[in-house]
Scaffold this motif. Structure first.
Motif, PDB file in Angstrom:
ATOM      1  N   PRO A 120       0.855  -1.197   0.000  1.00  0.00           N
ATOM      2  CA  PRO A 120       0.000   0.000   0.000  1.00  0.00           C
ATOM      3  C   PRO A 120       0.893   1.249   0.000  1.00  0.00           C
ATOM      4  N   TRP A 121       1.130   1.799  -1.177  1.00  0.00           N
ATOM      5  CA  TRP A 121       2.135   2.850  -1.339  1.00  0.00           C
ATOM      6  C   TRP A 121       1.793   4.139  -0.612  1.00  0.00           C
ATOM      7  N   VAL A 122       0.526   4.470  -0.520  1.00  0.00           N
ATOM      8  CA  VAL A 122       0.149   5.702   0.191  1.00  0.00           C
ATOM      9  C   VAL A 122       0.485   5.573   1.673  1.00  0.00           C
ATOM     10  N   ALA A 123       0.107   4.463   2.265  1.00  0.00           N
ATOM     11  CA  ALA A 123       0.405   4.235   3.678  1.00  0.00           C
ATOM     12  C   ALA A 123       1.916   4.157   3.903  1.00  0.00           C
ATOM     13  N   PHE A 124       2.613   3.503   2.986  1.00  0.00           N
ATOM     14  CA  PHE A 124       4.071   3.422   3.088  1.00  0.00           C
ATOM     15  C   PHE A 124       4.696   4.808   3.013  1.00  0.00           C
ATOM     16  N   GLY A 125       4.190   5.645   2.125  1.00  0.00           N
ATOM     17  CA  GLY A 125       4.709   7.006   1.997  1.00  0.00           C
ATOM     18  C   GLY A 125       4.469   7.841   3.246  1.00  0.00           C
ATOM     19  N   VAL A 126       3.295   7.687   3.838  1.00  0.00           N
ATOM     20  CA  VAL A 126       2.992   8.427   5.067  1.00  0.00           C
ATOM     21  C   VAL A 126       3.919   7.992   6.195  1.00  0.00           C
ATOM     22  N   LEU A 127       4.105   6.687   6.354  1.00  0.00           N
ATOM     23  CA  LEU A 127       4.983   6.182   7.408  1.00  0.00           C
ATOM     24  C   LEU A 127       6.439   6.561   7.161  1.00  0.00           C
ATOM     25  N   ALA A 128       6.886   6.489   5.913  1.00  0.00           N
ATOM     26  CA  ALA A 128       8.262   6.882   5.598  1.00  0.00           C
ATOM     27  C   ALA A 128       8.462   8.378   5.830  1.00  0.00           C
ATOM     28  N   GLY A 129       7.476   9.181   5.448  1.00  0.00           N
ATOM     29  CA  GLY A 129       7.568  10.623   5.686  1.00  0.00           C
ATOM     30  C   GLY A 129       7.596  10.966   7.162  1.00  0.00           C
ATOM     31  N   ALA A 130       6.777  10.280   7.946  1.00  0.00           N
ATOM     32  CA  ALA A 130       6.783  10.517   9.396  1.00  0.00           C
ATOM     33  C   ALA A 130       8.114  10.103  10.006  1.00  0.00           C
ATOM     34  N   GLY A 131       8.681   9.011   9.532  1.00  0.00           N
ATOM     35  CA  GLY A 131       9.985   8.574  10.019  1.00  0.00           C
ATOM     36  C   GLY A 131      11.089   9.555   9.669  1.00  0.00           C
ATOM     37  N   LEU A 132      11.073  10.051   8.437  1.00  0.00           N
ATOM     38  CA  LEU A 132      12.076  11.037   8.032  1.00  0.00           C
ATOM     39  C   LEU A 132      11.917  12.349   8.788  1.00  0.00           C
ATOM     40  N   ALA A 133      10.674  12.756   9.031  1.00  0.00           N
ATOM     41  CA  ALA A 133      10.443  13.971   9.816  1.00  0.00           C
ATOM     42  C   ALA A 133      10.946  13.802  11.245  1.00  0.00           C
ATOM     43  N   GLY A 134      10.733  12.631  11.828  1.00  0.00           N
ATOM     44  CA  GLY A 134      11.241  12.359  13.173  1.00  0.00           C
ATOM     45  C   GLY A 134      12.759  12.338  13.215  1.00  0.00           C
ATOM     46  N   LEU A 135      13.376  11.779  12.188  1.00  0.00           N
ATOM     47  CA  LEU A 135      14.833  11.751  12.119  1.00  0.00           C
ATOM     48  C   LEU A 135      15.406  13.153  11.969  1.00  0.00           C
ATOM     49  N   ALA A 136      14.786  13.964  11.126  1.00  0.00           N
ATOM     50  CA  ALA A 136      15.233  15.350  10.964  1.00  0.00           C
ATOM     51  C   ALA A 136      15.055  16.134  12.257  1.00  0.00           C
ATOM     52  N   ALA A 137      13.935  15.921  12.936  1.00  0.00           N
ATOM     53  CA  ALA A 137      13.705  16.608  14.213  1.00  0.00           C
ATOM     54  C   ALA A 137      14.729  16.182  15.254  1.00  0.00           C
ATOM     55  N   ALA A 138      15.114  14.920  15.248  1.00  0.00           N
ATOM     56  CA  ALA A 138      16.114  14.442  16.199  1.00  0.00           C
ATOM     57  C   ALA A 138      17.461  15.117  15.955  1.00  0.00           C
ATOM     58  N   PHE A 139      17.858  15.247  14.693  1.00  0.00           N
ATOM     59  CA  PHE A 139      19.119  15.921  14.398  1.00  0.00           C
ATOM     60  C   PHE A 139      19.085  17.387  14.823  1.00  0.00           C
ATOM     61  N   VAL A 140      17.962  18.044  14.592  1.00  0.00           N
ATOM     62  CA  VAL A 140      17.844  19.459  14.976  1.00  0.00           C
ATOM     63  C   VAL A 140      17.833  19.607  16.493  1.00  0.00           C
ATOM     64  N   LEU A 141      17.066  18.778  17.176  1.00  0.00           N
ATOM     65  CA  LEU A 141      16.941  18.907  18.627  1.00  0.00           C
ATOM     66  C   LEU A 141      18.195  18.458  19.374  1.00  0.00           C
ATOM     67  N   LEU A 142      18.905  17.488  18.833  1.00  0.00           N
ATOM     68  CA  LEU A 142      20.076  16.971  19.530  1.00  0.00           C
ATOM     69  C   LEU A 142      21.384  17.622  19.090  1.00  0.00           C
ATOM     70  N   ALA A 143      21.344  18.503  18.097  1.00  0.00           N
ATOM     71  CA  ALA A 143      22.564  19.132  17.597  1.00  0.00           C
ATOM     72  C   ALA A 143      23.208  20.018  18.655  1.00  0.00           C
ATOM     73  N   ARG A 144      22.436  20.638  19.492  1.00  0.00           N
ATOM     74  CA  ARG A 144      22.966  21.564  20.488  1.00  0.00           C
ATOM     75  C   ARG A 144      23.232  20.905  21.831  1.00  0.00           C
ATOM     76  N   ARG A 145      23.005  19.619  21.947  1.00  0.00           N
ATOM     77  CA  ARG A 145      23.218  18.912  23.203  1.00  0.00           C
ATOM     78  C   ARG A 145      24.687  18.622  23.402  1.00  0.00           C
ATOM     79  N   ASP A 146      25.122  18.534  24.616  1.00  0.00           N
ATOM     80  CA  ASP A 146      26.501  18.211  24.934  1.00  0.00           C
ATOM     81  C   ASP A 146      26.614  16.695  25.099  1.00  0.00           C
ATOM     82  N   LEU A 147      26.701  16.003  23.971  1.00  0.00           N
ATOM     83  CA  LEU A 147      26.786  14.557  23.987  1.00  0.00           C
ATOM     84  C   LEU A 147      28.210  14.130  23.641  1.00  0.00           C
ATOM     85  N   ALA A 148      28.681  13.100  24.275  1.00  0.00           N
ATOM     86  CA  ALA A 148      30.022  12.600  23.990  1.00  0.00           C
ATOM     87  C   ALA A 148      30.045  11.995  22.596  1.00  0.00           C
ATOM     88  N   PRO A 149      31.150  12.171  21.868  1.00  0.00           N
ATOM     89  CA  PRO A 149      31.200  11.628  20.484  1.00  0.00           C
ATOM     90  C   PRO A 149      31.256  10.121  20.456  1.00  0.00           C
TER      91      PRO A 149
END
Length: 78
Positions: free
Chosen positions: A49-78
């Motif tokens: 079901p390509w529409v459902a797959f696209g929605v889930l993939a888009g939500a996953g990519l949006a979550g991944l992008a949000a994680a990079f933005v939110l965690l970029a300023r954190r003081d995390l060990a490399p």
């Protein structure tokens, strides 16, 4: 961050459950990612079901992008 993920998952599941159980809340089912995850349909129909797959993939990519933005300023060990 883990708590937010758990909260989003719990609320998404609850919204999907209420939307399936109560006809007045039926339009809310499109808000929940659980509405789009239907592996049984892929097995029964033999196609993806390509529409459902696209929605889930888009939500996953949006979550991944949000994680990079939110965690970029954190003081995390490399």
């Amino acid at each position: 961050m883990v708590g937010a993920t758990i909260a989003v998952g719990s609320v998404g599941f609850a919204v999907n459950f209420v939307a399936l159980a109560w006809s007045r809340a039926a339009p809310l089912r499109f808000v929940s990612p659980f509405h789009y995850y239907t592996p049984g349909d892929a097995l029964a129909d033999g196609t993806v079901p390509w529409v459902a797959f696209g929605v889930l993939a888009g939500a996953g990519l949006a979550g991944l992008a949000a994680a990079f933005v939110l965690l970029a300023r954190r003081d995390l060990a490399p």
